[in-house]
Design a protein around this motif. Structure first.
Motif, PDB file in Angstrom:
ATOM      1  N   GLU A 181     -27.257  -2.694  18.625  1.00 22.67           N
ATOM      2  CA  GLU A 181     -25.430  -4.216  17.940  1.00 22.67           C
ATOM      3  C   GLU A 181     -24.573  -3.650  17.856  1.00 22.67           C
ATOM      4  OE1 GLU A 181     -23.471  -8.245  16.206  1.00 22.67           O
ATOM      5  OE2 GLU A 181     -25.854  -8.452  16.655  1.00 22.67           O
ATOM      6  N   VAL A 204     -21.201  -3.211  16.606  1.00 23.67           N
ATOM      7  CA  VAL A 204     -20.299  -3.483  15.272  1.00 23.67           C
ATOM      8  C   VAL A 204     -19.379  -2.668  15.709  1.00 23.67           C
ATOM      9  CG1 VAL A 204     -19.612  -5.034  13.420  1.00 23.67           C
ATOM     10  CG2 VAL A 204     -22.544  -4.272  13.841  1.00 23.67           C
ATOM     11  N   GLN A 205     -18.959  -1.247  15.926  1.00 20.70           N
ATOM     12  CA  GLN A 205     -17.787  -0.800  15.368  1.00 20.70           C
ATOM     13  C   GLN A 205     -18.503   0.692  15.697  1.00 20.70           C
ATOM     14  OE1 GLN A 205     -14.301  -2.569  15.585  1.00 20.70           O
ATOM     15  NE2 GLN A 205     -13.382  -0.707  16.335  1.00 20.70           N
ATOM     16  N   ALA A 264     -23.741  -0.794  13.089  1.00 18.27           N
ATOM     17  CA  ALA A 264     -24.288  -1.334  13.895  1.00 18.27           C
ATOM     18  C   ALA A 264     -25.610  -2.309  13.320  1.00 18.27           C
ATOM     19  CB  ALA A 264     -25.309  -0.149  14.785  1.00 18.27           C
ATOM     20  N   ILE A 265     -26.399  -2.966  13.754  1.00 19.27           N
ATOM     21  CA  ILE A 265     -27.030  -3.846  13.609  1.00 19.27           C
ATOM     22  C   ILE A 265     -28.231  -3.045  14.365  1.00 19.27           C
ATOM     23  CG2 ILE A 265     -28.345  -5.845  13.381  1.00 19.27           C
ATOM     24  CD1 ILE A 265     -25.657  -6.759  12.446  1.00 19.27           C
ATOM     25  N   ARG A 279     -28.857  -3.034   8.903  1.00 16.93           N
ATOM     26  CA  ARG A 279     -27.440  -2.468   9.289  1.00 16.93           C
ATOM     27  C   ARG A 279     -27.038  -0.957   9.255  1.00 16.93           C
ATOM     28  NH1 ARG A 279     -24.387  -5.366   4.882  1.00 16.93           N
ATOM     29  NH2 ARG A 279     -25.042  -4.091   3.999  1.00 16.93           N
TER      30      ARG A 279
END
Length: 164
Positions: free
Chosen positions: A93, A95-96, A108-109, A127
């Protein structure tokens, strides 16, 4: 457009003098997704086929301790890592993402379940911050910072961890 290492390049542009593009970021994200899945399965050969580490690579590992420098690609170390990580299932995932010149940063995750260090399968989500630097035609991983604090903890729990 030309394609080199899965990255699209504008015709006539010198790669060393071109800012990172959205296509660069997308290609890096996909390689990270595939590489992390391989890593968590213990498939270090596939991981290394997808991710190159810079000579000055630094790692802030999820288990804490001092940052390490360099990536040990010795057969012994790779075999140990392959035994340590098993049967992982992952999702990435983002995030930015940030770009600046020859640098891409992903926040990210890594959502993952795996058998790690001989423990039964469990959630090992992390994370992560990944810093990539372009060297010639290749994007190399220069830094990785990972921690298991995907779920919020209390001040008291953080203080206990900080005390060691």
């Amino acid at each position: 457009m030309s394609v080199i290492l899965g990255l699209q390049l504008a015709e006539g542009k010198d790669m060393a003098h071109r800012d990172a593009t959205a296509a660069d970021v997308a290609a890096i994200v996909e390689r990270c997704r595939l590489a992390n899945a391989a890593f968590m399965r213990g498939d270090m050969k596939a991981y290394l086929a997808l991710i190159s580490h810079a000579d000055d690579y630094t790692l802030m590992a999820p288990f804490g301790g001092a940052p390490s420098r360099g990536f040990d690609m010795s057969g012994e170390r790779l075999e140990a890592m392959a035994r340590f990580f098993r049967a992982g299932k992952t999702e990435l995932e983002v995030v930015q993402s940030y770009t600046s010149g020859d640098m891409v940063v992903l926040v990210a995750i890594e959502r993952q379940r795996a058998e790690v260090g001989g423990l039964p399968e469990q959630d090992w989500s992390l994370r992560v911050t990944l810093v990539f630097h372009r060297q010639g035609a290749e994007w190399k991983l220069a830094h990785r910072h990972a921690d298991p604090l995907v779920n919020e903890i209390s001040l008291e729990q953080a203080a206990e961890i900080a005390r060691g």
